[in-house]
Design a protein around this motif. Structure first.
Motif, PDB file in Angstrom:
ATOM      1  N   PRO A   1      -7.618   3.130  15.338  1.00 58.12           N
ATOM      2  CA  PRO A   1      -8.591   2.803  13.868  1.00 58.12           C
ATOM      3  C   PRO A   1      -9.900   3.272  15.210  1.00 58.12           C
ATOM      4  CG  PRO A   1      -7.953   0.521  15.524  1.00 58.12           C
ATOM      5  CD  PRO A   1      -7.601   2.016  15.876  1.00 58.12           C
TER       6      PRO A   1
ATOM      7  N   ARG B   1       0.149  10.463   7.974  1.00 57.43           N
ATOM      8  CA  ARG B   1      -0.446   8.869   7.253  1.00 57.43           C
ATOM      9  C   ARG B   1      -1.038   9.017   6.147  1.00 57.43           C
ATOM     10  NH1 ARG B   1      -5.794   6.636   9.317  1.00 57.43           N
ATOM     11  NH2 ARG B   1      -4.179   4.367   8.687  1.00 57.43           N
ATOM     12  N   LYS B   2      -0.376   8.244   5.074  1.00 55.76           N
ATOM     13  CA  LYS B   2      -0.785   8.262   3.690  1.00 55.76           C
ATOM     14  C   LYS B   2      -2.241   7.418   3.290  1.00 55.76           C
ATOM     15  CE  LYS B   2       0.007   4.821   0.850  1.00 55.76           C
ATOM     16  NZ  LYS B   2      -0.811   4.179   0.837  1.00 55.76           N
TER      17      LYS B   2
ATOM     18  N   ARG C   1       5.564  12.140   4.638  1.00 60.26           N
ATOM     19  CA  ARG C   1       4.817  10.791   4.668  1.00 60.26           C
ATOM     20  C   ARG C   1       4.555   9.270   5.113  1.00 60.26           C
ATOM     21  NH1 ARG C   1       3.402   9.827  -1.918  1.00 60.26           N
ATOM     22  NH2 ARG C   1       5.330  11.347  -2.639  1.00 60.26           N
TER      23      ARG C   1
ATOM     24  N   ALA D   1       3.773   5.708   5.918  1.00 56.35           N
ATOM     25  CA  ALA D   1       3.274   4.365   5.046  1.00 56.35           C
ATOM     26  C   ALA D   1       2.577   3.324   5.850  1.00 56.35           C
ATOM     27  CB  ALA D   1       4.894   4.016   4.767  1.00 56.35           C
ATOM     28  N   GLY D   2       1.449   3.390   6.483  1.00 51.90           N
ATOM     29  CA  GLY D   2       0.794   2.734   7.088  1.00 51.90           C
ATOM     30  C   GLY D   2       1.755   1.568   8.027  1.00 51.90           C
ATOM     31  N   ALA D   3       2.126   2.581   9.484  1.00 51.30           N
ATOM     32  CA  ALA D   3       2.455   1.583  10.347  1.00 51.30           C
ATOM     33  C   ALA D   3       2.189   1.964  11.776  1.00 51.30           C
ATOM     34  CB  ALA D   3       3.853   1.618  10.509  1.00 51.30           C
TER      35      ALA D   3
ATOM     36  N   MET E   1      13.720   5.331   7.920  1.00 47.74           N
ATOM     37  CA  MET E   1      13.578   3.634   8.584  1.00 47.74           C
ATOM     38  C   MET E   1      12.760   3.417   8.855  1.00 47.74           C
ATOM     39  SD  MET E   1      17.477   4.159   9.179  1.00 47.74           S
ATOM     40  CE  MET E   1      18.462   3.629  10.549  1.00 47.74           C
ATOM     41  N   PRO E   2      12.910   1.558   8.730  1.00 48.42           N
ATOM     42  CA  PRO E   2      12.202   1.326   9.822  1.00 48.42           C
ATOM     43  C   PRO E   2      11.421   1.790  11.263  1.00 48.42           C
ATOM     44  CG  PRO E   2      13.167   0.188   8.875  1.00 48.42           C
ATOM     45  CD  PRO E   2      14.105   0.963   8.963  1.00 48.42           C
TER      46      PRO E   2
ATOM     47  N   PHE F   1      -5.364  -6.811  15.801  1.00 46.84           N
ATOM     48  CA  PHE F   1      -4.942  -5.662  15.279  1.00 46.84           C
ATOM     49  C   PHE F   1      -3.026  -5.019  15.523  1.00 46.84           C
ATOM     50  CE2 PHE F   1      -3.914  -0.963  15.389  1.00 46.84           C
ATOM     51  CZ  PHE F   1      -4.163  -0.052  14.750  1.00 46.84           C
TER      52      PHE F   1
ATOM     53  N   GLN G   1       7.351   4.695  -1.395  1.00 44.51           N
ATOM     54  CA  GLN G   1       5.313   4.933  -2.242  1.00 44.51           C
ATOM     55  C   GLN G   1       5.103   5.348  -3.553  1.00 44.51           C
ATOM     56  OE1 GLN G   1       4.131   7.901   1.053  1.00 44.51           O
ATOM     57  NE2 GLN G   1       5.274   6.099   2.840  1.00 44.51           N
TER      58      GLN G   1
ATOM     59  N   ILE H   1      12.602  -1.673   4.819  1.00 46.51           N
ATOM     60  CA  ILE H   1      11.746  -1.183   5.577  1.00 46.51           C
ATOM     61  C   ILE H   1      10.665  -1.635   4.480  1.00 46.51           C
ATOM     62  CG2 ILE H   1      10.963   0.966   3.853  1.00 46.51           C
ATOM     63  CD1 ILE H   1      14.086   2.505   4.645  1.00 46.51           C
TER      64      ILE H   1
ATOM     65  N   PHE I   1       8.438  -4.041   6.359  1.00 41.78           N
ATOM     66  CA  PHE I   1       7.986  -3.602   7.873  1.00 41.78           C
ATOM     67  C   PHE I   1       6.443  -2.157   7.089  1.00 41.78           C
ATOM     68  CE2 PHE I   1       7.585   0.031  10.788  1.00 41.78           C
ATOM     69  CZ  PHE I   1       7.539  -1.099  11.847  1.00 41.78           C
ATOM     70  N   TYR I   2       6.603  -1.855   5.938  1.00 34.65           N
ATOM     71  CA  TYR I   2       5.306  -1.100   6.508  1.00 34.65           C
ATOM     72  C   TYR I   2       4.229  -1.700   5.084  1.00 34.65           C
ATOM     73  CZ  TYR I   2       8.256   3.003   7.959  1.00 34.65           C
ATOM     74  OH  TYR I   2       9.287   4.139   8.994  1.00 34.65           O
ATOM     75  N   ARG I   3       3.069  -1.237   5.659  1.00 33.28           N
ATOM     76  CA  ARG I   3       2.569  -1.873   6.120  1.00 33.28           C
ATOM     77  C   ARG I   3       1.479  -1.559   3.893  1.00 33.28           C
ATOM     78  NH1 ARG I   3      -2.486  -4.310   7.013  1.00 33.28           N
ATOM     79  NH2 ARG I   3      -1.429  -4.647   9.140  1.00 33.28           N
ATOM     80  N   ALA I   4       2.367  -0.439   3.443  1.00 37.70           N
ATOM     81  CA  ALA I   4       2.246   0.108   2.593  1.00 37.70           C
ATOM     82  C   ALA I   4       2.404  -0.316   1.180  1.00 37.70           C
ATOM     83  CB  ALA I   4       2.008   1.577   2.269  1.00 37.70           C
ATOM     84  N   PHE I   5       4.056  -1.184   1.693  1.00 43.15           N
ATOM     85  CA  PHE I   5       3.986  -1.661   0.708  1.00 43.15           C
ATOM     86  C   PHE I   5       4.279  -3.594  -0.126  1.00 43.15           C
ATOM     87  CE2 PHE I   5       7.115   1.275   2.536  1.00 43.15           C
ATOM     88  CZ  PHE I   5       7.175   2.514   1.348  1.00 43.15           C
TER      89      PHE I   5
ATOM     90  N   VAL J   1      -7.563  -2.455   5.399  1.00 47.09           N
ATOM     91  CA  VAL J   1      -7.030  -1.396   5.766  1.00 47.09           C
ATOM     92  C   VAL J   1      -7.217  -1.367   7.667  1.00 47.09           C
ATOM     93  CG1 VAL J   1      -8.455   0.090   4.689  1.00 47.09           C
ATOM     94  CG2 VAL J   1      -6.590   1.066   5.015  1.00 47.09           C
ATOM     95  N   ARG J   2      -6.161  -0.479   8.374  1.00 51.98           N
ATOM     96  CA  ARG J   2      -6.106  -0.057   9.153  1.00 51.98           C
ATOM     97  C   ARG J   2      -7.292   0.799   9.959  1.00 51.98           C
ATOM     98  NH1 ARG J   2      -6.137  -4.370  11.298  1.00 51.98           N
ATOM     99  NH2 ARG J   2      -4.173  -5.740  11.036  1.00 51.98           N
TER     100      ARG J   2
END
Lengths: 620, 153
Positions: free
Chosen positions: A215, A252-253, A292, A294-296, A312-313, A472, B26, B57, B60-64, B116-117
């Motif tokens: 960030p 990153r998306k 892409r 997905a926000g991790a 995968m995660p 965070f 996505q 998944i 785990f991911y923030r987008a979902f 959002v980050r």
């Protein structure tokens, strides 16, 4: 050796469409994400309408990427007769008419209240652009623009004149170290990948890490938005050096514009045989695929990124075996950051000696022996000229914050600068004269990291900053290993009680103990560095922690449980604006009489202070 | 019930390649504003990826999101620069204005409020996005007007 690729590139360059109309004035609207957010799109539309009306011809209109000075967006550059451009700041759509008046010489910029800067302004003067050499100058959507500025020359020249080992040697000798924060020498990484591929008979692959997760940092977004072909070329050169035919970009998306520009650039490169089978008529083939994110946040870590790329995660693994040996789908994998790759074509075209001559230390024999080249920083937070700056390694924090950044706005004082994102730390005023490079900031308890540099003034509470990073990371921890997952929760609980005025004696020592344990026992680098923001704030601002715990006071007047808002009756004119805006209905008073805040009802949101025009609201 | 054909088109677009399930999800998220159970099952069937993995998944991911998000998503950037420049106060103002907490959707389904980050617009902090619009230099006192403008449009 043949001269095939260079000739092909020349042919491409000659066949480029030349759509310049030789207008004496070139007007460029800068359309980066920041610029668009500030209204550059509307500015461009208004400029187009004005030009279409025919009253101000002949002007050539161009669009380009961010020019770096993000706090003054939207920006418009005006260049006359090929001279270096003057940049008009804050040109919102309503100022476009004024802008044209200035260009025609009807009015001066001063009369129109338009601010202008040039490349001789201190903001630009101390910068040295290598990665950003084309920023704000070329149209990132045009391959012709990129070719005219020298794109793909490095690639063509290695294809004709160098074998892969020579390319690796050249990059190693330049001293180029990983710009994503790790600082690992790129040439050494490439070379280990080649050895691993020979040993394991695996097919190597190159990956670009564009999952810029820190960030407060957006260097890579801007590079992708301003010069996407430099990344494609850098990856192609890297692929040639390590013997890869496949490349992946993990982006990153949250960066839709960068992604669009990159996808467009890849299509253009494919159409002109700069990607695909037999690049530039040689027998070297290379192509790119985008993945892409997905926000991790954790997906910026190499092993997590590579499993994420396989759908995968994104959980890291322990790295007794490095990803350079066993990476994407078990193959030898080179992972380089966007900025690292953007440097590669520049090094090839201008030579490793030129690159090594910038920065610190003598890296000609050993790339670990210094920090060569430049580094891009996102200089943001409480600083006048917030934006992206590219500086030679080794200049001091003070030069960056005060000479380039123009110091702290609003007559406030400098308190600290946070570098290196959540893995980094904060540095106080007495560290301002440290040179910025890979090693010095790490020794001081922070790190250069990927280039985030957030300046904080004296109204920033360091415990809240520590808490911010802990929160965070608590959200972003993948949860696989206990020290990181549980340690962050524990740190957060302690920081929470300090902030709410319930801190206990011994809490600081407890934070230190937990932090140390996390550093020593976490699985991946993110966990190992997760306590840095807490540990560095304790190291440099221990007094502030003690003040919170012992006296129940927040010197920065930020911790809501420890402050009260009051209205100074002498300054209050009874205009009622605070009472009308108060969301808690906590302010009472008659028109034209001093108002009073009901402390029981007050939620300490600060809106009254923000809207008061007479400085009557005080925080105690 | 969702129109499963839309999911099929998305899966086709990524050639049913299990390496691209995150991308498929996505696209599903963009299309339906959440990941419907049926879509998850369809992706699982077509890519041979176990449902449990896809669920992993999705969480785990923030987008979902497994619950439908509002027509417009309001994202408050919580990057360091935005934080230092007052993003927590902006978030609090939005929570008050919309009557929901971060992560929730308004009862009328119009807005979902999320953090959002980092949007990478640190030079013009604090920043929020409403739908596809990025709004720079937001102050808590402006929030009320901003929301009512979007309600009208």
């Amino acid at each position: 050796m043949n001269t095939n690729a260079i000739d092909r590139l020349k042919t491409l360059l000659e066949s480029s469409s030349d759509d310049t109309n030789d207008a004496p004035v070139i007007l460029t609207v800068h359309l980066g994400t920041c610029g668009i957010a500030a209204g550059a799109g509307k500015t461009l539309e208004t400029v187009k309408t004005t030009l279409a009306s025919g009253s101000v011809q002949p002007i050539e209109l161009r669009s380009s990427s961010c020019a770096g000075l993000c706090s003054y967006e939207p920006m418009v550059s005006v260049s006359r007769n090929g001279e270096r451009p003057m940049m008009y700041l804050d040109v919102t759509e309503d100022k476009v008419n004024d802008l044209f008046d200035c260009i025609r010489g009807v009015k001066t910029a001063e009369e129109c209240h338009l601010q202008i800067i040039t490349h001789d302004d201190p903001f630009y003067l101390k910068q040295q652009t290598v990665v950003f050499i084309n920023r704000g100058l070329i149209d990132p959507e045009s391959l012709d623009d990129a070719l005219a500025s020298g794109a793909y020359k490095g690639l063509a020249s290695i294809l004709d004149n160098m074998d892969p080992a020579e390319v690796i040697t050249e990059i190693t000798k330049s001293g180029l170290r990983g710009r994503g924060g790790g600082g690992f020498p790129a040439g050494v990484k490439w070379s280990s990948c080649v050895s691993a591929a020979e040993r394991t008979e695996g097919i190597p692959v190159i990956v670009c890490n564009a999952d810029e997760g820190d960030p407060g940092a957006y260097m890579d977004r801007s590079i992708l938005e301003s010069d996407p072909h430099s990344i494609i070329e850098g990856m192609a050169i890297g692929a040639y050096a390590i013997g890869a035919e496949e490349g992946y970009i993990y982006i990153r998306k949250e960066y839709p514009l960068a992604m669009e520009i990159l996808e467009n650039a890849i299509r253009q490169a494919r159409d002109r045989n700069l990607l695909g089978k037999g690049l530039l008529g040689t027998d070297f083939s290379f192509d790119l695929v985008i993945h892409r994110g997905a926000g991790a946040f954790v997906c910026g870590e190499s092993s997590a990124l590579m499993v994420s790329m396989s759908g995968m995660p994104g959980e890291p693994r322990s790295k007794y075996i490095h990803t350079v040996e066993y990476g994407y789908k078990g193959r030898p994998t080179v992972l380089n950051n966007v900025e690292t790759l953007a440097n590669v074509p520049r090094i090839i075209t201008r030579g490793s000696k030129w690159f090594a001559s910038m920065g610190t230390g003598d890296v000609s024999e050993n790339p670990w022996n210094g920090s060569s080249g430049t580094k891009v920083f996102s200089l943001v937070g409480d600083v006048k000229n917030a934006g992206l700056v590219e500086i030679p390694m080794g200049i001091t924090l003070r030069e960056i914050i005060y000479d380039i950044g123009g110091g702290i706005p609003g007559g406030k004082e400098f308190k600290a600068v946070q570098t290196g994102g959540p893995s980094g730390g904060v540095l106080p005023a007495d560290k301002l004269d440290l040179p910025v490079d890979f090693d010095t900031l790490t020794d001081a308890g922070s790190m250069m990291g990927s280039g985030g540099m957030v300046v904080m003034d004296n109204e920033t509470c360091m415990i809240q900053i520590a808490k911010y990073f802990v929160d965070f990371l608590k959200d972003e921890s993948c949860g696989k290993c206990t020290p990181c997952r549980e340690g962050l929760v524990a740190l957060g609980t302690i920081l929470d009680r300090i902030i709410s005025g319930d801190g206990r004696q011994g809490d600081i020592e407890l934070l230190e103990e937990y932090g140390q344990n996390m550093c020593e026992t976490s699985l991946c680098a993110l966990g190992q560095t997760a306590a840095n923001p807490v540990l560095s704030t304790i190291e440099y601002f221990r007094d502030e922690y003690e003040e919170h715990i012992r006296d129940g006071k927040c010197g920065a007047l930020k911790c809501k449980a420890l402050i009260e808002y009051h209205i100074n009756a002498e300054n209050c004119t009874g205009c009622t604006i605070c009472a009308r805006n108060c969301p808690a209905d906590a302010i009472r008073g008659n028109l034209k009489e001093p108002h009073v805040i009901d402390q029981e009802k007050c939620i300490r949101c600060g809106v009254c202070r923000e809207v008061c025009n007479f400085n009557a609201v005080e925080v105690l | 019930m969702i129109d499963i054909k839309i999911v099929d088109v998305i899966i086709e677009k990524w050639n049913s390649d299990p390496d691209f399930v995150i991308e498929m999800m996505q696209d599903v998220q963009d299309e339906f504003r959440y990941i419907p159970k049926e879509a998850l099952e369809r992706i699982s069937d077509r890519t041979d990826k176990p449902r449990g993995k896809l669920f992993h998944i999705a969480t785990f991911y923030r987008a979902f999101s497994l619950e439908q998000r509002g027509e417009k998503e309001i994202q408050v950037c919580m990057g360091t620069a935005c934080y230092v420049k007052g993003a927590p106060d902006v978030l609090a103002a939005l929570e008050r204005e919309l009557g929901i907490s971060s992560g929730e959707t308004t009862p009328d389904g119009k807005f979902t409020l999320t953090e959002v980050r980092c949007l990478g617009c640190c030079g013009i902090a604090p920043v929020i996005t409403i739908g596809n619009d990025v709004i720079a230099d937001v102050k808590p006192s402006q929030v009320s007007n901003l929301i009512s403008n979007y309600c009208k449009s």
